[in-house]
Motif scaffolding. Structure first.
Motif, PDB file in Angstrom:
ATOM      1  N   ASP A   1       5.434  -2.179   2.985  1.00 25.68           N
ATOM      2  CA  ASP A   1       4.567  -2.950   3.890  1.00 25.68           C
ATOM      3  C   ASP A   1       4.156  -4.213   3.153  1.00 25.68           C
ATOM      4  O   ASP A   1       3.715  -4.185   2.018  1.00 25.68           O
ATOM      5  CB  ASP A   1       3.344  -2.124   4.310  1.00 25.68           C
ATOM      6  CG  ASP A   1       2.378  -1.909   3.169  1.00 25.68           C
ATOM      7  OD1 ASP A   1       1.192  -2.263   3.302  1.00 25.68           O
ATOM      8  OD2 ASP A   1       2.823  -1.403   2.118  1.00 25.68           O
TER       9      ASP A   1
ATOM     10  N   TYR B   1       2.187 -12.436   8.974  1.00 24.59           N
ATOM     11  CA  TYR B   1       1.759 -11.169   9.558  1.00 24.59           C
ATOM     12  C   TYR B   1       2.235 -10.015   8.687  1.00 24.59           C
ATOM     13  O   TYR B   1       3.122 -10.170   7.857  1.00 24.59           O
ATOM     14  CB  TYR B   1       2.285 -11.016  10.987  1.00 24.59           C
ATOM     15  CG  TYR B   1       3.780 -11.203  11.116  1.00 24.59           C
ATOM     16  CD1 TYR B   1       4.336 -12.469  11.297  1.00 24.59           C
ATOM     17  CD2 TYR B   1       4.644 -10.121  11.067  1.00 24.59           C
ATOM     18  CE1 TYR B   1       5.703 -12.646  11.405  1.00 24.59           C
ATOM     19  CE2 TYR B   1       6.003 -10.284  11.178  1.00 24.59           C
ATOM     20  CZ  TYR B   1       6.532 -11.550  11.352  1.00 24.59           C
ATOM     21  OH  TYR B   1       7.877 -11.718  11.463  1.00 24.59           O
ATOM     22  N   ASN B   2       1.596  -8.851   8.889  1.00 19.04           N
ATOM     23  CA  ASN B   2       1.997  -7.638   8.182  1.00 19.04           C
ATOM     24  C   ASN B   2       3.218  -7.042   8.856  1.00 19.04           C
ATOM     25  O   ASN B   2       3.310  -7.024  10.088  1.00 19.04           O
ATOM     26  CB  ASN B   2       0.872  -6.610   8.203  1.00 19.04           C
ATOM     27  CG  ASN B   2      -0.243  -6.989   7.261  1.00 19.04           C
ATOM     28  OD1 ASN B   2       0.002  -7.346   6.121  1.00 19.04           O
ATOM     29  ND2 ASN B   2      -1.465  -6.916   7.732  1.00 19.04           N
ATOM     30  N   LYS B   3       4.133  -6.517   8.066  1.00 22.77           N
ATOM     31  CA  LYS B   3       5.322  -5.913   8.636  1.00 22.77           C
ATOM     32  C   LYS B   3       5.999  -5.047   7.583  1.00 22.77           C
ATOM     33  O   LYS B   3       5.654  -5.089   6.405  1.00 22.77           O
ATOM     34  CB  LYS B   3       6.291  -6.986   9.104  1.00 22.77           C
ATOM     35  CG  LYS B   3       6.781  -7.905   7.985  1.00 22.77           C
ATOM     36  CD  LYS B   3       7.697  -8.991   8.528  1.00 22.77           C
ATOM     37  CE  LYS B   3       8.136  -9.909   7.410  1.00 22.77           C
ATOM     38  NZ  LYS B   3       9.007 -10.996   7.908  1.00 22.77           N
ATOM     39  N   LEU B   4       6.957  -4.242   8.040  1.00 23.16           N
ATOM     40  CA  LEU B   4       7.800  -3.487   7.121  1.00 23.16           C
ATOM     41  C   LEU B   4       8.931  -4.404   6.670  1.00 23.16           C
ATOM     42  O   LEU B   4       9.603  -5.002   7.510  1.00 23.16           O
ATOM     43  CB  LEU B   4       8.402  -2.276   7.830  1.00 23.16           C
ATOM     44  CG  LEU B   4       7.765  -0.906   7.639  1.00 23.16           C
ATOM     45  CD1 LEU B   4       8.652   0.163   8.240  1.00 23.16           C
ATOM     46  CD2 LEU B   4       7.467  -0.596   6.195  1.00 23.16           C
TER      47      LEU B   4
ATOM     48  N   ALA C   1       0.838  -1.200   0.000  1.00 27.69           N
ATOM     49  CA  ALA C   1       0.000   0.000   0.000  1.00 27.69           C
ATOM     50  C   ALA C   1       0.874   1.251   0.000  1.00 27.69           C
ATOM     51  O   ALA C   1       0.430   2.325  -0.393  1.00 27.69           O
ATOM     52  CB  ALA C   1      -0.919   0.009   1.213  1.00 27.69           C
TER      53      ALA C   1
ATOM     54  N   SER D   1       4.094 -11.275   5.206  1.00 21.86           N
ATOM     55  CA  SER D   1       5.079 -12.336   5.065  1.00 21.86           C
ATOM     56  C   SER D   1       5.228 -13.052   6.384  1.00 21.86           C
ATOM     57  O   SER D   1       5.192 -12.413   7.439  1.00 21.86           O
ATOM     58  CB  SER D   1       6.426 -11.723   4.630  1.00 21.86           C
ATOM     59  OG  SER D   1       7.452 -12.682   4.602  1.00 21.86           O
ATOM     60  N   GLY D   2       5.378 -14.381   6.329  1.00 19.61           N
ATOM     61  CA  GLY D   2       5.544 -15.139   7.566  1.00 19.61           C
ATOM     62  C   GLY D   2       4.313 -15.125   8.442  1.00 19.61           C
ATOM     63  O   GLY D   2       4.395 -15.390   9.633  1.00 19.61           O
TER      64      GLY D   2
END
Lengths: 114, 113
Positions: free
Chosen positions: A93, A99-102, A31, A96-97
């Motif tokens: 963003d 969950y959402n993360k930077l 996004a 991956s794995g």
């Protein structure tokens, strides 16, 4: 597989020229995308964020573009100065794995020569 | 002065020893993160916490542990189970969820004796 790639080779340019750094990604639908600056032995510092519906963002001598079709962001520094020498990280963003993360790229080192 | 502090700047670990890296923020941020940075690699997420008394494993949590007893503090322990601990460790925080801008501390470099 999911990847975020920045040119691993250092970019060497002459003072006053425009530096252009590239960030490419695959199998993500971010996004937004962010750019950070990191000096040796220091933590990254946030520079700019660009959203998927924005083509371009500017801040002083910095300009970022975001092409969701090409899956690429370009980071430009105009009228570059030796003080701009640093490593520049892009981050998006992503999910991956589980969950959402930077997700951060490895960074491109910029060296501006007088 | 608002920001994130990490200590120590350099830390030496002997084989078999647990060591703890400190991270404190006064930004009133809910979310905090620990990353590991190795040469030529992107930042890799070790643990994150979105709220006090709750934390989640990141991509490379094995050999590490954390606690989040206070909003301002998120210490990381590198245990003896982490066989390759030499790296640059970065703590970060954000207002809330992981997708927003993150603010980083100055980092701790961990070296093995």
């Amino acid at each position: 597989s999911q990847k975020i790639e920045q040119n691993s080779e250092a970019l060497n340019i002459q003072e006053g020229k425009t530096a252009t750094l590239t960030c490419n990604y695959t199998n993500y639908s971010p996004a937004y995308l962010q750019w950070y600056r990191q000096d040796p032995g220091r933590g990254p510092v946030f520079l700019l964020l660009i959203r998927e519906n924005e083509k371009e963002k500017r801040k002083e001598r910095l300009k970022v573009t975001f092409d969701t079709t090409l899956k690429q962001s370009l980071f430009h520094i105009t009228a570059s100065q030796p003080a701009d020498s640093a490593t520049y990280l892009c981050a998006l963003d992503g999910f991956s794995g589980g969950y959402n993360k930077l997700i951060f790229g490895a960074g491109t080192r910029l060296a501006v020569h007088p | 002065d608002g920001g994130i502090t990490q200590s120590p700047k350099y830390l030496f670990r002997k084989e078999g020893q647990n060591v703890t890296l400190s991270c404190e923020q006064n930004l009133n941020h809910d979310a905090m993160y620990w990353y590991r940075q190795d040469p030529g690699q992107g930042l890799r997420l070790i643990y994150y916490s979105h709220i006090v008394n709750d934390f989640q494993k990141g991509d490379i949590a094995e050999g590490y542990s954390v606690s989040r007893e206070k909003k301002e503090s998120f210490p990381l322990t590198v245990t003896s189970a982490q066989k390759n601990p030499t790296a640059f460790y970065l703590c970060a925080s954000s207002i809330s969820v992981a997708r927003e801008t993150q603010y980083f501390g100055p980092g701790t470099r961990l070296l093995v004796l």
